[in-house]
Design a protein around this motif. Structure first.
Motif, PDB file in Angstrom:
ATOM      1  N   VAL A 216       0.831  -1.216   0.000  1.00 24.07           N
ATOM      2  CA  VAL A 216       0.000   0.000   0.000  1.00 24.07           C
ATOM      3  C   VAL A 216       0.856   1.253   0.000  1.00 24.07           C
ATOM      4  O   VAL A 216       1.860   1.338   0.721  1.00 24.07           O
ATOM      5  CB  VAL A 216      -0.918  -0.014   1.252  1.00 24.07           C
ATOM      6  CG1 VAL A 216      -1.577   1.342   1.473  1.00 24.07           C
ATOM      7  CG2 VAL A 216      -1.955  -1.111   1.127  1.00 24.07           C
ATOM      8  N   LYS A 217       0.446   2.228  -0.804  1.00 24.27           N
ATOM      9  CA  LYS A 217       1.142   3.521  -0.813  1.00 24.27           C
ATOM     10  C   LYS A 217       0.178   4.645  -0.433  1.00 24.27           C
ATOM     11  O   LYS A 217       0.517   5.547   0.296  1.00 24.27           O
ATOM     12  CB  LYS A 217       1.708   3.805  -2.202  1.00 24.27           C
ATOM     13  CG  LYS A 217       2.753   2.778  -2.638  1.00 24.27           C
ATOM     14  CD  LYS A 217       3.783   3.360  -3.564  1.00 24.27           C
ATOM     15  CE  LYS A 217       5.028   2.521  -3.741  1.00 24.27           C
ATOM     16  NZ  LYS A 217       4.972   1.127  -3.325  1.00 24.27           N
TER      17      LYS A 217
ATOM     18  N   ASP B 175      -5.195   2.709  -2.264  1.00 22.54           N
ATOM     19  CA  ASP B 175      -4.789   1.316  -2.048  1.00 22.54           C
ATOM     20  C   ASP B 175      -5.424   0.776  -0.770  1.00 22.54           C
ATOM     21  O   ASP B 175      -5.602  -0.433  -0.622  1.00 22.54           O
ATOM     22  CB  ASP B 175      -3.265   1.208  -1.890  1.00 22.54           C
ATOM     23  CG  ASP B 175      -2.522   1.791  -3.076  1.00 22.54           C
ATOM     24  OD1 ASP B 175      -2.976   1.560  -4.211  1.00 22.54           O
ATOM     25  OD2 ASP B 175      -1.506   2.496  -2.860  1.00 22.54           O
TER      26      ASP B 175
ATOM     27  N   ASP C  98      -7.210  -4.082  -6.088  1.00 21.13           N
ATOM     28  CA  ASP C  98      -6.624  -4.997  -5.098  1.00 21.13           C
ATOM     29  C   ASP C  98      -6.496  -4.324  -3.727  1.00 21.13           C
ATOM     30  O   ASP C  98      -5.661  -4.698  -2.905  1.00 21.13           O
ATOM     31  CB  ASP C  98      -5.251  -5.492  -5.581  1.00 21.13           C
ATOM     32  CG  ASP C  98      -4.290  -4.322  -5.863  1.00 21.13           C
ATOM     33  OD1 ASP C  98      -4.759  -3.153  -5.855  1.00 21.13           O
ATOM     34  OD2 ASP C  98      -3.099  -4.574  -6.093  1.00 21.13           O
ATOM     35  N   GLY C  99      -7.347  -3.345  -3.484  1.00 21.28           N
ATOM     36  CA  GLY C  99      -7.235  -2.556  -2.255  1.00 21.28           C
ATOM     37  C   GLY C  99      -7.734  -3.288  -1.013  1.00 21.28           C
ATOM     38  O   GLY C  99      -8.320  -4.365  -1.098  1.00 21.28           O
TER      39      GLY C  99
ATOM     40  N   ASN D 275      -8.741   0.788  -5.040  1.00 24.13           N
ATOM     41  CA  ASN D 275      -8.224   0.154  -6.250  1.00 24.13           C
ATOM     42  C   ASN D 275      -8.648  -1.315  -6.263  1.00 24.13           C
ATOM     43  O   ASN D 275      -9.043  -1.860  -5.230  1.00 24.13           O
ATOM     44  CB  ASN D 275      -6.691   0.258  -6.278  1.00 24.13           C
ATOM     45  CG  ASN D 275      -6.253   1.696  -6.549  1.00 24.13           C
ATOM     46  OD1 ASN D 275      -6.908   2.405  -7.323  1.00 24.13           O
ATOM     47  ND2 ASN D 275      -5.180   2.122  -5.915  1.00 24.13           N
TER      48      ASN D 275
END
Ligand code: SAM
Length: 273
Positions: free
Chosen positions: A70-71, A137, A169-170, A167
């Motif tokens: 995660v960012k 994310d 795949d969050g 997102n």
């Protein structure tokens, strides 16, 4: 129905919060804004004690986020900014949302005192995507915040709004008090507080299956209340599944394995795919 109060009849807090004549009948999603009044918000950091909370949590949330790459994080329940600031200081890109302008103002001030400029957005979870037009994310909803939603439609709506802002795949990290334990066994004062301010006494004044009313006593004699919906663990996990989260892991007081009624807090880590 369980009345935990030992003293006289329920009273109206004199300190600006307004619960009307029948505080235990206030079971309304909208009411959170009237509960986080400025004077309570100003005291909130005594209740949560940033340094002790930092120690108790360790790197749990940061590791959950990092391990999944995660960012960018949306903190939907910023409160006074504790997690937003922690995540900023750990290098994450953070947007800080909350429905309470008083909370956001305090968060901004707290972050500024630590050398950060918070990107704040006032947004109610039920209509999050009206104001938030970016993808993230991860969404975090921490500090037993989701408990403020008093009906299932609002809970489904809020979760769907969180889901939509993620997102593909969050992940969502959402925590709650262990209400199963409170409802089934009563409140155990031995429990250590997740909110770690030692000088503040936080205890439930009234409990039934649709309401937990907590009272917060501060050293200056002031007291405040929060009316919260007691979320059962399996119920919340089911809702998370039903809005589309594919994998849900639940931790008890940051541990992977735990006995059902032992932890004070449960943390759900829900992945979109
Ligand atoms: N996360 C912070 C912490 O752990 O210290 C704050 C927790 S506080 C218990 C709950 C927060 O959720 C408050 O700041 C409140 O304004 C916010 N909140 C409650 N209901 C909300 C809603 N429907 N939409 C947006 N924010 C809401």
């Amino acid at each position: 129905m369980q009345n935990v109060e030992t003293g006289n009849a329920y009273y109206l807090s004199k300190f600006n919060q307004s619960f009307g004549d029948k505080p235990t009948e206030v079971r309304d999603t909208e009411h959170y804004k009237d509960e986080y009044v400025t004077t309570f918000v100003e005291k909130w950091d005594q209740l949560i004690d940033w340094d002790r909370r930092w120690e108790t949590e360790g790197n749990f949330f940061i590791e959950q986020l990092r391990v999944r790459g995660v960012k960018k994080v949306l903190d939907v329940a910023t409160g006074t900014g504790f997690h937003s600031v922690r995540l900023l200081e750990s290098g994450f890109d953070v947007v800080s949302a909350d429905g309470s302008p008083a909370m956001l103002a305090k968060a901004f001030e707290n972050a500024k005192a630590r050398g950060h400029i918070l990107r704040t957005v006032q947004a109610d979870w039920r209509w999050l995507n009206r104001t938030i037009h970016e993808q993230f994310d991860a969404v975090i909803c921490l500090g037993n915040s989701f408990t403020h939603l008093f009906n299932e439609r609002d809970r489904r709506k809020a979760l769907a709004e969180y889901y939509a802002t993620l997102n593909h795949d969050g992940l969502l990290i959402l925590d709650q008090r262990n209400y199963d334990s409170i409802l089934d066994e009563g409140y155990n004062s031995k429990h250590k507080y997740y909110y770690c301010g030692e000088s503040v006494v936080a205890e439930p004044e009234y409990i039934d299956s649709g309401l937990t009313r907590f009272r917060y006593f501060f050293p200056d004699g002031s007291q405040y209340h929060l009316n919260m919906f007691p979320l059962r663990k399996q119920y919340l996990r089911r809702l998370l599944h039903e809005v589309g989260f594919q994998k849900i892991e639940t931790f008890g007081d940051f541990q992977e394995t735990f006995k059902a009624n032992e932890p004070d807090f449960l943390i759900h880590v829900a992945e979109k795919e």
